[in-house]
Design a protein around this motif. Sequence first.
Motif, PDB file in Angstrom:
ATOM      1  N   PRO A  85      16.462  36.372 -16.179  1.00 29.08           N
ATOM      2  CA  PRO A  85      16.404  36.966 -14.840  1.00 29.08           C
ATOM      3  C   PRO A  85      17.150  36.147 -13.799  1.00 29.08           C
ATOM      4  N   GLY A  86      17.975  36.834 -13.033  1.00 31.54           N
ATOM      5  CA  GLY A  86      18.659  36.188 -11.926  1.00 31.54           C
ATOM      6  C   GLY A  86      17.733  36.085 -10.728  1.00 31.54           C
ATOM      7  N   PRO A  87      18.080  35.256  -9.758  1.00 29.28           N
ATOM      8  CA  PRO A  87      17.218  35.088  -8.578  1.00 29.28           C
ATOM      9  C   PRO A  87      17.156  36.354  -7.735  1.00 29.28           C
ATOM     10  N   GLY A 346       0.854  30.115 -15.393  1.00 30.01           N
ATOM     11  CA  GLY A 346       1.643  31.274 -15.798  1.00 30.01           C
ATOM     12  C   GLY A 346       3.039  31.243 -15.206  1.00 30.01           C
ATOM     13  N   ARG A 347       3.145  30.804 -13.938  1.00 32.79           N
ATOM     14  CA  ARG A 347       4.463  30.695 -13.316  1.00 32.79           C
ATOM     15  C   ARG A 347       5.298  29.616 -13.994  1.00 32.79           C
ATOM     16  N   ALA A 348       4.650  28.508 -14.370  1.00 33.05           N
ATOM     17  CA  ALA A 348       5.375  27.426 -15.047  1.00 33.05           C
ATOM     18  C   ALA A 348       5.928  27.894 -16.399  1.00 33.05           C
ATOM     19  N   TYR A 352       9.739  28.145 -17.555  1.00 32.58           N
ATOM     20  CA  TYR A 352      10.156  27.494 -18.803  1.00 32.58           C
ATOM     21  C   TYR A 352      10.976  28.457 -19.653  1.00 32.58           C
ATOM     22  N   GLU A 353      10.507  29.694 -19.758  1.00 29.69           N
ATOM     23  CA  GLU A 353      11.236  30.703 -20.528  1.00 29.69           C
ATOM     24  C   GLU A 353      12.616  30.966 -19.931  1.00 29.69           C
ATOM     25  N   ALA A 354      12.675  31.039 -18.592  1.00 32.19           N
ATOM     26  CA  ALA A 354      13.956  31.315 -17.939  1.00 32.19           C
ATOM     27  C   ALA A 354      14.935  30.165 -18.132  1.00 32.19           C
ATOM     28  N   TYR A 355      14.458  28.930 -17.960  1.00 29.47           N
ATOM     29  CA  TYR A 355      15.350  27.775 -18.127  1.00 29.47           C
ATOM     30  C   TYR A 355      15.808  27.639 -19.580  1.00 29.47           C
ATOM     31  N   ALA A 356      14.920  27.909 -20.524  1.00 30.95           N
ATOM     32  CA  ALA A 356      15.304  27.831 -21.933  1.00 30.95           C
ATOM     33  C   ALA A 356      16.363  28.876 -22.266  1.00 30.95           C
ATOM     34  N   THR A 357      16.242  30.066 -21.706  1.00 30.62           N
ATOM     35  CA  THR A 357      17.233  31.109 -21.944  1.00 30.62           C
ATOM     36  C   THR A 357      18.580  30.709 -21.357  1.00 30.62           C
ATOM     37  N   SER A 358      18.568  30.163 -20.136  1.00 31.47           N
ATOM     38  CA  SER A 358      19.820  29.702 -19.528  1.00 31.47           C
ATOM     39  C   SER A 358      20.448  28.594 -20.373  1.00 31.47           C
ATOM     40  N   LEU A 359      19.615  27.724 -20.938  1.00 28.29           N
ATOM     41  CA  LEU A 359      20.121  26.651 -21.795  1.00 28.29           C
ATOM     42  C   LEU A 359      20.790  27.224 -23.045  1.00 28.29           C
ATOM     43  N   ALA A 360      20.179  28.248 -23.638  1.00 26.71           N
ATOM     44  CA  ALA A 360      20.772  28.865 -24.820  1.00 26.71           C
ATOM     45  C   ALA A 360      22.119  29.498 -24.497  1.00 26.71           C
ATOM     46  N   PHE A 361      22.219  30.198 -23.368  1.00 23.05           N
ATOM     47  CA  PHE A 361      23.483  30.815 -22.980  1.00 23.05           C
ATOM     48  C   PHE A 361      24.541  29.760 -22.681  1.00 23.05           C
ATOM     49  N   LEU A 362      24.116  28.662 -22.047  1.00 20.59           N
ATOM     50  CA  LEU A 362      25.057  27.578 -21.745  1.00 20.59           C
ATOM     51  C   LEU A 362      25.625  26.980 -23.023  1.00 20.59           C
ATOM     52  N   LEU A 383      17.471  20.751 -19.210  1.00 18.56           N
ATOM     53  CA  LEU A 383      16.550  19.973 -20.044  1.00 18.56           C
ATOM     54  C   LEU A 383      15.494  19.287 -19.189  1.00 18.56           C
ATOM     55  N   ASN A 384      15.884  18.799 -18.027  1.00 13.26           N
ATOM     56  CA  ASN A 384      14.906  18.187 -17.118  1.00 13.26           C
ATOM     57  C   ASN A 384      13.837  19.200 -16.698  1.00 13.26           C
ATOM     58  N   GLU A 385      14.292  20.413 -16.374  1.00  9.74           N
ATOM     59  CA  GLU A 385      13.343  21.449 -15.949  1.00  9.74           C
ATOM     60  C   GLU A 385      12.386  21.814 -17.084  1.00  9.74           C
ATOM     61  N   LEU A 386      12.900  21.904 -18.301  1.00 10.90           N
ATOM     62  CA  LEU A 386      12.040  22.206 -19.448  1.00 10.90           C
ATOM     63  C   LEU A 386      11.032  21.084 -19.679  1.00 10.90           C
ATOM     64  N   TRP A 387      11.493  19.858 -19.619  1.00 11.82           N
ATOM     65  CA  TRP A 387      10.608  18.732 -19.891  1.00 11.82           C
ATOM     66  C   TRP A 387       9.479  18.637 -18.864  1.00 11.82           C
ATOM     67  N   ALA A 388       9.784  18.998 -17.616  1.00 10.83           N
ATOM     68  CA  ALA A 388       8.772  18.929 -16.565  1.00 10.83           C
ATOM     69  C   ALA A 388       7.684  19.986 -16.752  1.00 10.83           C
TER      70      ALA A 388
END
Length: 430
Positions: A85-87, A346-348, A352-362, A383-388
């Motif tokens: 999802p985009g912003p 739930g928001r976290a 996490y799902e959104a950042y992981a998806t962006s990481l896969a596309f990157l 990766l920082n966002e996922l780890w947090a």
Amino acid sequence: MATSPPPPTPPGLPAEAARRHAHWWQRTWVRYAALTTLLALSGLVILALVRKQTGTEGFLVGLGLAVFPVPLLVAAFRWLDRVDPGPWRNLLFSFAWGACAAALIAIVANSFATQWIATATADPSHADTLGATVIAPVVEESAKAAAVLLVFLFRRRDFTGIVDGVVIAGVTATGFAFTENILYLGTAFGTDRLSGDTGLFSVTAATFFVRVIMSPFAHPLFTVLTGIGFGIAARSADRQQVRRVLLPLVGLLLAMGMHAMWNGSSAFGEYGFFAVYAAFMVPSFGLLTWLAVWTRQRELGTVRTELPSYAMAGWLAAPEPFVLGSMKARRLAREYATHHGGRDAGRAVAEYEAYATSLAFLRHRGRRGRAGADFAVRERELLNELWARREPARPALAYAARATAPAPAPWPAPGYGYPPPYPAYNPYRS
């Protein structure tokens, strides 16, 4: 073709120095202020023009009727964008541009061109036909395409493929159709007031049926072709400059052609509109819908293919790539986190799902040689966002993995803990 992405590296000092010495007009808040002012002024002008043509009562009636398809269309495009999802700010900008700036450009340019043709040819009826079939498609599709171009140029991190192009173009066209429907429905209501017609046989009812019930997808369908062109261009390597320029232009020309055929359908006889609608518009809508959904499924496949490398390195738990590649499992993970940890958890997990998806596309772009110069910096940021967010996310994703697995899963249940990533791949441990 690139092999595998390089390891994350910290951002360089020259880029930071450049940001510190940026000119005042390059600052983000200046650009936002200028854009907001432009859209607000366009909105005020278009409001005055529409109200002048329809009258206050006609404007209110048109507004009330035109709003019906908007939530459904926006929800459909937002559903399509659920994988990555985009912003919301991009969608708000797109809708506002379509409803305000693009609509204002179209009204002014179409009126000027039609009046000029009528004066030059001394044939007002011919001018109206030419304006509807030639001038309007070129002006309106160009005005809507400007929003897609702006997001493509200035929000490149959020514009990575066909789905992003479809969503931005579709929401822009939805905003444009919203304003146009207010104008048409308000004018129809004024006509009925003069003639005394009411009920199902009124001009207002006929206009509502054709524009809101039969063809609410018409404008989004046209502009989505432009969005697909930009989406394919976004997936092209930076060195493919010709392709990156030609594909959006081809999409724009196709959008203009489809728009012209739709506007000129009445020239095919008494039933020309229904013939074009059944033989051309509905099949095109079905084909593009299938393409969008198929592309969405391919995105999920990219997630399942690219993320196992990070799981092997210890950044993700073993089942997470497969959970993140399933919309059902992702939903279950969010529900589990919300139920056990509240809305913040739930928001976290959603983040996490959104950042992981962006990481896969990157990583996918990096392996294909299409990553930008900031690949390593962007990879480290993600990766920082996922780890947090790993603490609330991992138990929820593990639950979703067990709930959707066809057989008992070999990974531990929530509460038993997870081994930390290997030290060689975790630079944040003391």
